[in-house]
Design a protein around this motif. Structure first.
Motif, short mmCIF file in Angstrom:
data_model
loop_
_atom_site.label_atom_id
_atom_site.label_comp_id
_atom_site.label_asym_id
_atom_site.label_seq_id
_atom_site.Cartn_x
_atom_site.Cartn_y
_atom_site.Cartn_z
N HIS A 142 52.72 6.02 5.83
CA HIS A 142 52.77 6.46 7.21
C HIS A 142 54.17 6.82 7.66
N GLU A 143 55.16 6.33 6.93
CA GLU A 143 56.51 6.63 7.40
C GLU A 143 56.76 8.12 7.36
N PRO A 195 44.24 0.59 11.12
CA PRO A 195 44.30 -0.85 10.90
C PRO A 195 45.70 -1.34 10.54
N ASP A 196 46.53 -0.44 10.01
CA ASP A 196 47.92 -0.82 9.74
C ASP A 196 48.64 -1.13 11.05
N ASN A 197 48.39 -0.32 12.08
CA ASN A 197 48.96 -0.62 13.38
C ASN A 197 48.38 -1.91 13.94
N GLY A 198 47.08 -2.11 13.75
CA GLY A 198 46.47 -3.36 14.20
C GLY A 198 47.16 -4.56 13.60
N THR A 233 40.65 -6.70 4.34
CA THR A 233 39.28 -6.70 3.81
C THR A 233 38.46 -5.58 4.43
N LEU A 234 38.62 -5.38 5.74
CA LEU A 234 37.90 -4.32 6.43
C LEU A 234 38.30 -2.95 5.90
N SER A 235 39.58 -2.73 5.64
CA SER A 235 40.03 -1.44 5.12
C SER A 235 39.37 -1.13 3.78
N ALA A 236 39.28 -2.13 2.93
CA ALA A 236 38.60 -1.92 1.65
C ALA A 236 37.13 -1.59 1.86
N GLU A 237 36.49 -2.26 2.81
CA GLU A 237 35.09 -1.99 3.13
C GLU A 237 34.91 -0.56 3.64
N ILE A 238 35.81 -0.12 4.51
CA ILE A 238 35.69 1.23 5.08
C ILE A 238 35.91 2.29 4.00
N ASN A 239 36.87 2.07 3.12
CA ASN A 239 37.07 3.02 2.04
C ASN A 239 35.82 3.14 1.17
N ALA A 240 35.15 2.02 0.94
CA ALA A 240 33.92 2.05 0.14
C ALA A 240 32.81 2.82 0.87
N ILE A 241 32.76 2.70 2.19
CA ILE A 241 31.77 3.43 2.98
C ILE A 241 32.03 4.93 2.91
N LEU A 242 33.30 5.32 2.95
CA LEU A 242 33.66 6.73 3.02
C LEU A 242 33.73 7.42 1.66
N ASP A 243 33.92 6.68 0.60
CA ASP A 243 34.11 7.29 -0.73
C ASP A 243 33.01 8.27 -1.11
N PRO A 244 31.74 7.98 -0.86
CA PRO A 244 30.69 8.92 -1.30
C PRO A 244 30.68 10.25 -0.55
N THR A 262 44.32 9.44 8.86
CA THR A 262 45.50 9.17 8.05
C THR A 262 45.36 7.87 7.27
N ALA A 263 44.87 6.84 7.93
CA ALA A 263 44.75 5.53 7.29
C ALA A 263 43.81 5.57 6.10
N PHE A 264 42.76 6.38 6.20
CA PHE A 264 41.74 6.38 5.15
C PHE A 264 41.67 7.70 4.39
#
Length: 354
Positions: A142-143, A195-198, A233-244, A262-264
């Motif tokens: 993000h920088e 979520p990084d900002n969170g 943990t949530l970020s990993a879950e979201i990436n798994a949801i979006l991957d397909p 940007t995050a995902f």
């Protein structure tokens, strides 16, 4: 300033080993910020929510109970005047003794510039890679997207001038740049959708609470650490949801989601409107219609508070699906679980639509 002091009989008790004496009175602007504050205060106290769920944060009239919550607050956490310009005046008027934290100004937070165009190119935000003093994030670069380290001097919208910020002149800036009459600051204020900002904000919230309430500092920082683990943990879950569905294109109603994109690493193809405070021009709608046809856009997304008519016009003649994104969690119960549920719901709505 008045404080919500806890009776001595209660102060002498322990809740989960946490002392309840003289817990600060805390107010937060929108439900996602309130959720992060509630996570840090778990077992110690409860923050007050200022902007009611489902209401637009850009223009809002305080209810008496919400004005009282600000007046009684020892600490206030808010995104900043880019999101809630009216709140600057409320803070100046009602919270003269409060410790106020503007989250867009927190060290380590990623702040992205507004995108004015209707159409987005993949990773178009890389064009703004000027660098700043924000913290590096291991998983997301993000920088590269922060637009300099001078965002504490950015031009807020015309409402900020009414709130006493005489040095801001975004109205003239907007006219000079030919913007469509919308009002916003220089930076995109939807930063809670990263979520990084969170995670950064959880630490900042814990630090401010601990300074005001050192007896409970251990609880605040422990809660913040647990919250950061939950977000990982949530970020990993979201990436798994979006991957397909990462190879598919989508259009959003208004440009509120680039922090999530940007995050995902999941960029939108465009936005029907630059802001939820303005209607798109016919020319902008035509651009979006052309993009839907050219890219074979799979999904056009609306938001709960908007009429579906404009989305229907954009989709005319296409076979794109439609769905609903809710960046504020309007239908969710306010509280510490709302923040994660907002991000999870965005990912699920995208995947279901695509």
């Amino acid at each position: 300033m008045s404080r919500n002091l806890i009776p001595l009989s209660v102060a002498a008790t322990l809740l989960g080993g946490t002392a309840m004496a003289d817990v600060p009175s805390v107010a937060a602007d929108i439900a996602p910020v309130h959720s992060l504050v509630a996570r840090v205060m778990q077992g110690v106290g409860e923050p007050s929510l200022i902007v009611a769920p489902g209401a637009s944060p850009h223009e809002y009239s305080l209810r008496p109970s919400e004005a009282a919550a600000l007046q009684e607050a020892d600490l206030v956490f808010w995104i900043g005047p880019d999101l809630t310009p009216w709140m600057a005046d409320a803070i100046d008027t009602l919270t003269s003794d409060a410790n106020v934290t503007e989250l867009l100004e927190v060290d380590g937070a990623t702040v992205l510039p507004f995108r004015e165009n209707a159409l987005f190119e993949a990773h178009a935000h890389d064009d703004h890679a000027d660098g700043d003093d924000h913290d590096d994030h291991d998983d997301h670069d993000h920088e590269e997207h922060a637009d300099g380290d001078d965002h504490d001097e950015h031009d807020h919208e015309e409402h900020a001038e009414e709130a006493g910020h005489d040095d801001h002149d975004h109205e003239d800036h907007a006219e000079a740049d030919g913007h469509e009459g919308h009002d916003h600051g220089e930076h995109d204020s939807h930063a809670w959708l990263s979520p990084d900002n969170g995670a950064v904000w959880l630490n900042a919230i814990a630090a401010q609470l601990s300074a005001a309430d050192p007896d409970n500092a251990g609880a605040y920082f422990a809660n913040a650490a647990a919250g950061r683990e939950e977000l990982a943990t949530l970020s990993a879950e979201i990436n798994a949801i979006l991957d397909p569905v990462r190879d598919r294109n989508f259009i959003v109603f208004h440009d509120a989601y680039q922090y999530f994109e940007t995050a995902f690493d999941f960029p939108a193809s465009g936005a029907i409107s630059v802001s939820d405070a303005s209607d798109p021009s016919p020319a902008r709608i035509a651009e979006i219609q052309a993009r839907v046809a050219e890219q074979g856009v799979t999904c056009v997304l609306s938001e709960p508070q908007f009429s579906p008519g404009i989305v229907a016009a954009v989709m005319e003649g296409s076979e794109a699906n439609t769905g609903v994104l809710d960046p504020l969690g309007s239908d969710l119960e306010p509280g510490q679980d709302l923040y994660g549920n907002v991000l999870r719901s965005l990912a699920t709505a995208l995947a279901d639509c695509l």
